[in-house]
Design a protein around this motif. Structure first.
Motif, short mmCIF file in Angstrom:
data_model
loop_
_atom_site.label_atom_id
_atom_site.label_comp_id
_atom_site.label_asym_id
_atom_site.label_seq_id
_atom_site.Cartn_x
_atom_site.Cartn_y
_atom_site.Cartn_z
N MET A 1 0.71 -1.17 -0.06
CA MET A 1 -0.03 0.12 -0.14
C MET A 1 1.08 1.34 0.14
O MET A 1 1.92 1.32 0.59
N ARG A 2 0.43 2.45 -0.77
CA ARG A 2 1.26 3.53 -0.90
C ARG A 2 0.49 4.53 0.16
O ARG A 2 -0.47 4.58 0.29
N TRP A 3 1.60 5.17 0.87
CA TRP A 3 1.35 6.25 1.82
C TRP A 3 1.84 7.35 1.44
O TRP A 3 3.14 7.52 0.99
N ARG A 4 1.42 8.64 1.90
CA ARG A 4 2.29 9.93 1.79
C ARG A 4 2.06 10.20 3.52
O ARG A 4 1.17 10.32 4.08
N ALA A 5 3.42 10.50 3.85
CA ALA A 5 3.58 10.91 5.24
C ALA A 5 4.01 12.39 5.40
O ALA A 5 5.14 12.78 4.88
N ASN A 6 3.21 13.08 6.07
CA ASN A 6 3.45 14.73 6.13
C ASN A 6 3.75 15.12 7.84
O ASN A 6 2.89 14.72 8.48
N PHE A 7 4.89 15.48 7.87
CA PHE A 7 5.37 15.91 9.08
C PHE A 7 5.10 17.38 9.48
O PHE A 7 5.25 18.22 8.73
N PHE A 8 4.65 17.66 10.71
CA PHE A 8 4.16 18.97 11.04
C PHE A 8 4.83 19.57 12.31
O PHE A 8 4.95 18.67 13.20
N LYS A 9 5.06 20.57 12.55
CA LYS A 9 5.56 21.16 13.62
C LYS A 9 4.37 22.24 14.11
O LYS A 9 3.86 23.20 13.34
N ASP A 10 4.18 22.41 15.18
CA ASP A 10 2.98 23.32 15.89
C ASP A 10 3.69 24.73 16.38
O ASP A 10 4.75 24.44 16.94
N LEU A 11 3.30 25.56 15.76
CA LEU A 11 3.92 26.88 16.10
C LEU A 11 2.59 27.86 16.84
O LEU A 11 1.45 27.71 16.66
#
Length: 101
Positions: free
Chosen positions: A1-11
């Motif tokens: 299965m294909r995934w896109r992982a998006n990494f976020f920083k809370d500001l």
């Protein structure tokens, strides 16, 4: 299965308003299941961004596939048990110094 992982920083801005900023987006082409996709995404982020521990640089990640979207935040226990290079050595040195005083 294909995934896109998006990494976020809370500001938080100077007015106290919170927002999340996208740090990096990574494609995961082969993952057995969601747990494996999370693990692969975290390690790949560390390698690509040249950081020892992903959660020191991003607060959470979002995994997306055609069928689902998952948000993942590390737990306090996960953060506390994370081995940070040289931290354990420094803690040990400080503890030994305290015993000698």
């Amino acid at each position: 299965m294909r995934w896109r992982a998006n990494f976020f920083k809370d500001l938080v801005n100077s007015e106290g308003r919170a927002s999340s900023s996208l740090q990096r987006s990574i494609e995961i082409s082969r993952a057995k299941n969601i747990d494996h996709a999370v693990k692969v995404a975290k390690r790949r982020y560390e390698r690509i961004c040249h950081v020892p521990i992903w959660s020191l640089y991003a607060d959470w990640l979002e995994l997306e596939s055609k069928e689902q979207r998952i948000l993942y935040r590390p737990t306090h226990d996960e953060i506390a048990s994370t081995h940070i290079p040289d931290r354990d050595d420094e803690v040990g040195r400080n503890a030994r110094r305290g015993l000698q005083n």
